[in-house]
Write an enzyme that holds these catalytic residues in place. Structure first.
Site, PDB file in Angstrom:
ATOM      1  N   ASP A 249      16.836 161.409  44.503  1.00  0.00           N
ATOM      2  CA  ASP A 249      17.016 162.550  43.637  1.00  0.00           C
ATOM      3  C   ASP A 249      15.572 163.515  43.830  1.00  0.00           C
ATOM      4  O   ASP A 249      14.486 162.891  43.795  1.00  0.00           O
ATOM      5  CB  ASP A 249      17.079 162.004  41.930  1.00  0.00           C
ATOM      6  N   HIS A 250      15.897 164.532  43.798  1.00  0.00           N
ATOM      7  CA  HIS A 250      14.770 165.606  43.775  1.00  0.00           C
ATOM      8  C   HIS A 250      13.670 165.398  44.922  1.00  0.00           C
ATOM      9  O   HIS A 250      12.512 165.300  44.476  1.00  0.00           O
ATOM     10  CB  HIS A 250      14.248 165.680  42.220  1.00  0.00           C
TER      11      HIS A 250
ATOM     12  N   ASP B 178      15.573 169.207  46.673  1.00  0.00           N
ATOM     13  CA  ASP B 178      15.400 170.194  45.860  1.00  0.00           C
ATOM     14  C   ASP B 178      14.461 171.419  46.136  1.00  0.00           C
ATOM     15  O   ASP B 178      13.360 171.080  45.783  1.00  0.00           O
ATOM     16  CB  ASP B 178      14.862 169.400  44.623  1.00  0.00           C
TER      17      ASP B 178
ATOM     18  N   GLU C 192      19.960 172.414  46.417  1.00  0.00           N
ATOM     19  CA  GLU C 192      19.873 172.801  45.015  1.00  0.00           C
ATOM     20  C   GLU C 192      19.597 174.427  45.227  1.00  0.00           C
ATOM     21  O   GLU C 192      18.770 174.894  45.964  1.00  0.00           O
ATOM     22  CB  GLU C 192      18.991 172.064  44.404  1.00  0.00           C
TER      23      GLU C 192
ATOM     24  N   HIS D 292      22.956 168.721  37.309  1.00  0.00           N
ATOM     25  CA  HIS D 292      21.920 168.339  36.809  1.00  0.00           C
ATOM     26  C   HIS D 292      21.759 168.393  35.457  1.00  0.00           C
ATOM     27  O   HIS D 292      22.309 169.111  34.523  1.00  0.00           O
ATOM     28  CB  HIS D 292      20.666 168.511  37.581  1.00  0.00           C
ATOM     29  N   GLY D 293      20.788 167.594  34.699  1.00  0.00           N
ATOM     30  CA  GLY D 293      20.219 167.821  33.310  1.00  0.00           C
ATOM     31  C   GLY D 293      21.583 167.656  32.109  1.00  0.00           C
ATOM     32  O   GLY D 293      21.632 168.080  31.253  1.00  0.00           O
ATOM     33  N   GLY D 294      22.340 166.215  32.713  1.00  0.00           N
ATOM     34  CA  GLY D 294      23.371 166.055  31.901  1.00  0.00           C
ATOM     35  C   GLY D 294      22.966 165.378  30.410  1.00  0.00           C
ATOM     36  O   GLY D 294      23.849 165.668  29.523  1.00  0.00           O
TER      37      GLY D 294
HETATM   38  O1  G3H Z   1      18.061 164.590  38.383  1.00  0.00           O
HETATM   39  C1  G3H Z   1      18.256 164.034  37.194  1.00  0.00           C
HETATM   40  C2  G3H Z   1      18.915 164.854  36.164  1.00  0.00           C
HETATM   41  O2  G3H Z   1      19.074 166.034  36.323  1.00  0.00           O
HETATM   42  C3  G3H Z   1      18.717 164.518  34.734  1.00  0.00           C
HETATM   43  O3  G3H Z   1      18.725 165.157  33.746  1.00  0.00           O
HETATM   44  O4  G3H Z   1      17.387 164.157  32.045  1.00  0.00           O
HETATM   45  O5  G3H Z   1      18.541 165.872  31.449  1.00  0.00           O
HETATM   46  O6  G3H Z   1      19.605 163.669  32.065  1.00  0.00           O
HETATM   47  P1  G3H Z   1      18.592 164.699  32.146  1.00  0.00           P
HETATM   48 ZN    ZN Z   2      17.790 166.743  37.990  1.00  0.00          ZN
END
Ligand code: G3H
Ligand code: ZN
Length: 288
Positions: free
Chosen positions: A79-80, A101, A133, A212-214
């Site tokens: 990730d990232h 990213d 991204e 992302h950011g769920g």
């Molecule tokens: O790359 C990881 C995620 O985007 C996690 O986002 O911390 O809001 O669940 P989150």
């Molecule tokens: Zn993320």
């Protein structure tokens, strides 16, 4: 089944596969137990900090062991990755999927490095999945007081089209009002811009769209986003919070306990609960 086919199946079946971020061995076990219980595909995610902690080769070995033992579609994603060398390290180590990213870089530079990562990744492992991204997501995966969404940071459909054409990525992480992390006190994140998602979907129909950011995103928005074409949703903060709270509570109530397998069990249970809830919400139950 090839990794691309796992994603394709979700795309056609209109469900999403959860990426669950971990940094320890017992968190992997908890995620896999949830996947096993619900017969679901899962993606294990490690950010740069998380894989520094668990170890890149160790993460690859652990996931391989679980995949062999369970026969489940389990994908390991880096990730990232913030620069080419970070991506190269995990591609060489045998990760199944890489997320570069470049969202903070100027558009042209983001295209250049993503393309470089794409070419290198496919030359080493033709079946690796490459995620790019575009658009900027505020916040990190922790608890915050207030994070502001700037409309100018959302992914532009026409730029997305150019980005995908020039880089050839398999998946694209987009910004549609999603934020990393969660609000203090557990309040919901702001609503997603679902119209923007529809426009992006129309502009790049052949690409897997990633959210992302769920953590903390309103549940009904996640379901609508999946209907509109999101096939992968990343969850980190909710896992971190559940793990930490369970651990804290156990230690406060069992001051004399010293066995790690007892101390960590409630934290694993808490992670498993979060993951099971998301698998059901994303519709991937029974899809392994
Ligand atoms: O790359 C990881 C995620 O985007 C996690 O986002 O911390 O809001 O669940 P989150
Ligand atoms: Zn993320």
């Amino acid at each position: 089944m090839k990794l691309i086919e796992i994603m394709e199946k979700a795309h056609i079946g209109r469900y999403a596969i959860g990426q669950f971020n971990i940094s320890t061995d017992e968190q992997i076990t908890a995620v896999i137990e949830a996947a096993k219980n619900l017969n679901s595909p899962v993606i294990i995610g490690t950010s740069e900090g998380e894989r520094d902690f668990i170890g890149v080769d160790q993460a690859v070995a652990l996931v391989k062991t679980w995949r062999d033992e369970t026969g489940l579609p389990i994908i390991l994603n880096a990730d990232h990755c913030k620069d080419f060398n970070s991506a190269k390290e995990i591609i060489d180590a045998g990760y199944d999927s890489v997320h570069f990213d470049g969202s903070k870089l100027p558009f042209k530079e983001n295209i250049e490095i993503t393309k470089r990562v794409m070419e290198y990744a496919k030359s080493v492992n033709p079946s690796i999945i490459v995620e790019g991204e575009l658009g900027y997501l505020p916040g990190g995966s922790d608890i915050h007081k207030e994070v502001k969404i700037n409309i100018v940071d959302l992914t532009e459909p026409e730029q997305a089209k150019e980005f995908v054409k020039k880089t050839g990525v398999d998946s694209l992480a987009i910004a549609i009002g999603n934020i990393h992390g969660m609000k203090e006190g557990g309040a919901d994140d702001p609503h997603l811009y679902l119209d923007r998602l529809e426009d992006i979907r129309r502009a790049i129909p052949g690409v897997f769209l990633v959210l992302h950011g769920g953590s903390g995103t309103p549940r009904e928005d996640l379901q609508k986003a999946i209907k509109s074409g999101i096939v992968k949703i990343n969850i980190n903060t909710e896992i971190r919070v559940a793990y930490k709270n369970a651990l804290k509570e156990f230690l406060e109530q069992n001051l004399d306990e010293v066995k790690p397998y007892k101390i960590l069990s409630p934290a694993m249970e808490a992670v498993k609960k979060v993951v099971e809830d998301k698998i059901k919400l994303f519709g991937s139950e029974g899809k392994a």
